[in-house]
Scaffold this motif. Structure first.
Motif, PDB file in Angstrom:
ATOM      1  N   ILE A 245       0.808  -1.178  -0.009  1.00  0.00           N
ATOM      2  CA  ILE A 245       0.005   0.080   0.085  1.00  0.00           C
ATOM      3  C   ILE A 245       0.709   1.184   0.065  1.00  0.00           C
ATOM      4  CG2 ILE A 245      -0.294  -0.118   2.640  1.00  0.00           C
ATOM      5  CD1 ILE A 245      -3.178   1.238   2.088  1.00  0.00           C
ATOM      6  N   GLY A 246       0.598   2.283  -0.782  1.00  0.00           N
ATOM      7  CA  GLY A 246       1.351   3.376  -0.734  1.00  0.00           C
ATOM      8  C   GLY A 246       0.565   4.711  -0.661  1.00  0.00           C
ATOM      9  N   ILE A 247       1.273   5.699   0.144  1.00  0.00           N
ATOM     10  CA  ILE A 247       0.628   7.076   0.430  1.00  0.00           C
ATOM     11  C   ILE A 247       1.550   7.993  -0.228  1.00  0.00           C
ATOM     12  CG2 ILE A 247       0.169   8.780   2.454  1.00  0.00           C
ATOM     13  CD1 ILE A 247      -1.764   6.378   2.396  1.00  0.00           C
ATOM     14  N   THR A 248       0.776   8.931  -0.604  1.00  0.00           N
ATOM     15  CA  THR A 248       1.513  10.357  -1.337  1.00  0.00           C
ATOM     16  C   THR A 248       1.700  11.273  -0.531  1.00  0.00           C
ATOM     17  OG1 THR A 248      -0.456  11.154  -2.334  1.00  0.00           O
ATOM     18  CG2 THR A 248       0.795   9.607  -3.719  1.00  0.00           C
ATOM     19  N   GLY A 249       2.978  12.057  -0.303  1.00  0.00           N
ATOM     20  CA  GLY A 249       2.951  13.159   0.729  1.00  0.00           C
ATOM     21  C   GLY A 249       3.467  14.172  -0.076  1.00  0.00           C
ATOM     22  N   TYR A 250       2.938  15.496  -0.011  1.00  0.00           N
ATOM     23  CA  TYR A 250       3.352  16.748  -0.577  1.00  0.00           C
ATOM     24  C   TYR A 250       3.326  17.974   0.133  1.00  0.00           C
ATOM     25  CZ  TYR A 250       1.646  14.150  -4.629  1.00  0.00           C
ATOM     26  OH  TYR A 250       1.363  12.956  -5.631  1.00  0.00           O
ATOM     27  N   LEU A 251       4.050  19.010  -0.294  1.00  0.00           N
ATOM     28  CA  LEU A 251       4.092  20.353   0.241  1.00  0.00           C
ATOM     29  C   LEU A 251       4.697  20.160   1.678  1.00  0.00           C
ATOM     30  CD1 LEU A 251       0.197  21.268  -0.295  1.00  0.00           C
ATOM     31  CD2 LEU A 251       2.170  21.668  -1.646  1.00  0.00           C
ATOM     32  N   GLU A 252       5.738  19.571   1.713  1.00  0.00           N
ATOM     33  CA  GLU A 252       6.587  19.404   2.780  1.00  0.00           C
ATOM     34  C   GLU A 252       5.827  18.896   4.223  1.00  0.00           C
ATOM     35  OE1 GLU A 252       8.574  23.101   3.479  1.00  0.00           O
ATOM     36  OE2 GLU A 252       9.980  22.651   1.434  1.00  0.00           O
ATOM     37  N   GLN A 253       4.936  17.945   3.965  1.00  0.00           N
ATOM     38  CA  GLN A 253       4.198  17.226   5.032  1.00  0.00           C
ATOM     39  C   GLN A 253       5.225  16.004   5.053  1.00  0.00           C
ATOM     40  OE1 GLN A 253       1.316  17.050   6.684  1.00  0.00           O
ATOM     41  NE2 GLN A 253       1.191  19.370   6.404  1.00  0.00           N
ATOM     42  N   PHE A 254       5.680  15.805   6.392  1.00  0.00           N
ATOM     43  CA  PHE A 254       6.582  14.761   6.737  1.00  0.00           C
ATOM     44  C   PHE A 254       6.075  13.776   7.616  1.00  0.00           C
ATOM     45  CE2 PHE A 254       9.475  18.486   6.417  1.00  0.00           C
ATOM     46  CZ  PHE A 254      10.280  18.154   5.155  1.00  0.00           C
ATOM     47  N   ALA A 255       6.148  12.579   7.342  1.00  0.00           N
ATOM     48  CA  ALA A 255       5.626  11.352   8.080  1.00  0.00           C
ATOM     49  C   ALA A 255       6.534  11.075   9.358  1.00  0.00           C
ATOM     50  CB  ALA A 255       5.084  10.151   7.106  1.00  0.00           C
ATOM     51  N   ASN A 256       6.088  11.139  10.346  1.00  0.00           N
ATOM     52  CA  ASN A 256       7.382  11.142  11.779  1.00  0.00           C
ATOM     53  C   ASN A 256       7.280   9.688  12.114  1.00  0.00           C
ATOM     54  OD1 ASN A 256       7.750  11.168  14.707  1.00  0.00           O
ATOM     55  ND2 ASN A 256       8.891  12.772  13.420  1.00  0.00           N
ATOM     56  N   ILE A 257       8.263   8.802  12.096  1.00  0.00           N
ATOM     57  CA  ILE A 257       8.200   7.666  12.544  1.00  0.00           C
ATOM     58  C   ILE A 257       8.224   7.489  14.080  1.00  0.00           C
ATOM     59  CG2 ILE A 257       9.501   5.463  12.570  1.00  0.00           C
ATOM     60  CD1 ILE A 257      10.813   6.468  10.029  1.00  0.00           C
ATOM     61  N   GLU A 258       8.654   8.455  14.934  1.00  0.00           N
ATOM     62  CA  GLU A 258       8.442   8.446  16.325  1.00  0.00           C
ATOM     63  C   GLU A 258       6.901   8.567  16.651  1.00  0.00           C
ATOM     64  OE1 GLU A 258       9.752  10.863  20.215  1.00  0.00           O
ATOM     65  OE2 GLU A 258      11.091  11.010  18.400  1.00  0.00           O
ATOM     66  N   ASP A 259       6.490   9.491  15.874  1.00  0.00           N
ATOM     67  CA  ASP A 259       4.635   9.607  16.177  1.00  0.00           C
ATOM     68  C   ASP A 259       3.946   8.175  15.901  1.00  0.00           C
ATOM     69  OD1 ASP A 259       4.497  11.960  17.330  1.00  0.00           O
ATOM     70  OD2 ASP A 259       4.328  13.204  15.274  1.00  0.00           O
TER      71      ASP A 259
END
Length: 597
Positions: A245-259
């Protein structure tokens, strides 16, 4: 500076280039809510994207529908990358004509790239040269509300003999801003984040599906709530059957691994210490500083990966974010990051079978030629066996502003006529548009984007469902405000508010159709897991199945509406409606359906 010598060479060659008669290719009215700051610097670098016609696209579309229609003998026989590239390849004459045109302006093959199918070129050129090539004038434009800055023109021309060989050139007339779809966002006291009854003290029985849901889910949505509500309790997936499964990220939206780990500890303990693969597109980053975590990215990844663990997950982080200030030290205008992602993923041999995107813009801000070309790229992914879900938007029947009181529902074609405003890419008929619901029993959430495209005709798979809805509308209701013959939005829905995520170390409640899209994508991925484990191909473009045999796998939502443009909007009703589509998924029923086709 670095570009000075090259710029001078480019301009000199361009001035010596053969003179040809230019003919207008595209023009738009001065875009509403944008103002000109001044002329664009001549040495500012833009990346021209030159799209060539795809004379056999109708054959690709035909094959897409054949492999996506469960009643067709070819169902599930998805195409390879080479097969789709062959179907979208340009005429050799077009390829030669564009190559020659670029050479005439001093742009050799070493200074541009071509797509794998040779149906598009990308060349970085100074504005001064682009203006000569396109017989136009670029300006620096600023959005009057949020300050986004772009380098654009409102018209451009091409040599007359090139018109049959070039479908479009961008960036020229596109003023889309491609925002995340998010309506509500507020911090909650972590000691009292959940005002609902304590979990396990009360139960609600949904009268539509008959499933039992913990009463706490009425105000705080978790992974467990979604699995209860959508009949997927106890479903387990494989980490090794090839499903992704894939998720697209744009506009400097960072997915935080600690969260993500904190979220897993809270809602999915068995997933602790697992993560996802981060793939950078166009230099995109995924800054792991806790304070830089993105609400959109965290919402998408936490719920999509949490629902599907241990299915491998991919997060694409694509560079490009407004505001953009053009000067000679900034080489490219990156306000169209989603086309960068599409170029990138189309070139990959291996792609996750399910991909969710929670971004979009008003359809009218995207030139129709460009929207159709991008939509064609989504068709290619569908033909290769990929399901694409897009949030339907958070403005009801209005524009992207989630506040009906401040919405502007005026057309930007110079007429300033009031119209309902559909969203794009959700309006593309080759993607699955996801609207929103709230509470248990479920009702339509009032911001659920819905309506009808002004660019794309209603596809055949929607004909019966949408015609039935239109026939139930009071005669003359909203006449002239929407296109009753357009592709209808949304296709389906899922819960869209009160989602409990973790952001920068804190519990947060968040909502929007940006929540419903990764949620629905998560359940599609669970269906793909079941099919792959049974030796069947992935679902791919899912809409023809949903509107036929899949209808029985949905919970019909019949309460609620989506106000906008000073109207109550459309009503949720029995069957498909322009608020919640076919309804919300009943995984157990859908699993039986997809395993039997």
């Amino acid at each position: 500076m670095l570009w000075t010598a090259s710029v001078l060479a480019f301009v000199a060659i361009a001035q010596a280039a053969p003179k040809c008669t230019h003919k207008l290719k595209e023009t738009i009215a001065s875009p509403r809510d944008w103002e000109i700051l001044g002329t664009a610097p001549q040495d500012h670098i833009i990346e021209l994207r030159i799209a060539l016609p795809q004379p056999n696209f109708h054959l690709l579309e035909q094959q897409l529908y054949e492999v996506s229609d469960p009643s067709h003998e070819r169902y599930g026989e998805h195409l390879s990358q080479d097969e789709v590239n062959e179907l979208v390849a340009p005429n050799p004459d077009s390829l030669a004509a564009v190559t020659e045109w670029l050479a005439e302006h001093g742009i050799p093959e070493s200074q541009y790239t071509r797509s794998p199918a040779n149906d598009s070129f990308k060349a970085k050129v100074p504005v001064g040269l682009a203006e000569k090539m396109l017989d136009t004038k670029y300006h620096v434009w600023k959005h009057t509300t949020d300050g986004d800055v772009v380098v654009r023109t409102t018209s451009y021309s091409l040599p007359e003999d090139l018109h049959p060989h070039i479908e479009l050139v961008q960036p020229t007339t596109i003023f889309a801003r491609f925002k995340g779809h998010r309506t509500t966002f507020h911090f909650s006291d972590e000691q009292n984040v959940d005002p609902s009854p304590a979990r396990g003290t009360a139960t609600i029985v949904d009268p539509t599906s008959g499933v039992k849901v913990d009463a706490s889910c009425n105000t705080t949505v978790t992974i467990t709530c979604l699995k209860e509500l959508y009949n997927a309790v106890g479903v387990e997936t494989s980490a090794t059957n090839g499903n992704e499964i894939g998720i697209t990220g744009y506009l400097e939206q960072f997915a935080n691994i600690e969260d993500l780990q904190t979220f897993y500890a809270d809602q999915r303990p068995d997933a602790l210490n697992s993560s996802f693969e981060t793939v950078s597109v166009n230099g995109g980053e995924n800054n792991q500083t806790l304070s830089e975590a993105g609400a959109e990215a965290n919402l998408d990844t936490q719920f999509a990966y949490g629902l599907t663990f241990p299915t491998p997950g991919t997060f694409w982080t694509t560079a490009g974010a407004p505001p953009f200030i053009p000067d000679s030290g900034t080489t490219t205008d990156t306000n169209e990051p989603y086309t960068k992602w599409l170029d990138f993923v189309l070139a990959q041999e291996k792609i996750p079978q399910t991909i969710s995107t929670s971004y979009g813009d008003d359809e009218q801000t995207v030139p129709e030629s460009f929207a159709r070309r991008v939509c064609g790229g989504f068709a290619v992914l569908g033909a290769r066996g990929v399901t694409l879900t897009f949030s339907s938007g958070d403005g009801g029947v209005g524009d992207g502003d989630p506040n009906p009181a401040t919405q502007s529902c005026l057309t930007n074609d110079g007429r300033n006529v009031t119209k309902f405003i559909p969203g794009f890419p959700a309006s593309c008929p080759f993607v699955t548009a996801v609207g929103g619901t709230i509470h248990v029993p479920e009702v339509a959430v009032d911001f659920s984007g819905g309506g009808f495209s002004n660019y794309f005709a209603r596809p055949w798979y929607q004909e019966a469902a949408v015609t039935g809805f239109l026939e139930k509308l009071p005669k003359g209701l909203y006449k002239g405000l929407f296109n009753p013959n357009g592709r209808a939005i949304p296709d389906v829905s899922a819960q869209a508010d009160n989602f409990r995520i973790f952001l920068s170390g804190r519990a947060v409640s968040i909502g929007g159709t940006s929540a419903s899209s990764p949620t629905f994508a998560g359940f599609v991925s669970l269906l793909n897991d079941a099919r792959l484990s049974a030796g069947q191909p992935p679902l791919g473009f899912i809409n023809p199945l949903l509107y036929s045999v899949g209808v029985d796998g949905f919970n019909d939502i019949t309460v609620g509406n989506n106000p906008g443009c000073g109207t109550p909007g459309f009503n949720a009703t029995k069957g498909w409606d322009a608020v919640t589509g076919l309804g919300t998924p009943n995984f157990g029923k859908l699993k039986d359906i997809v395993l039997s086709v």
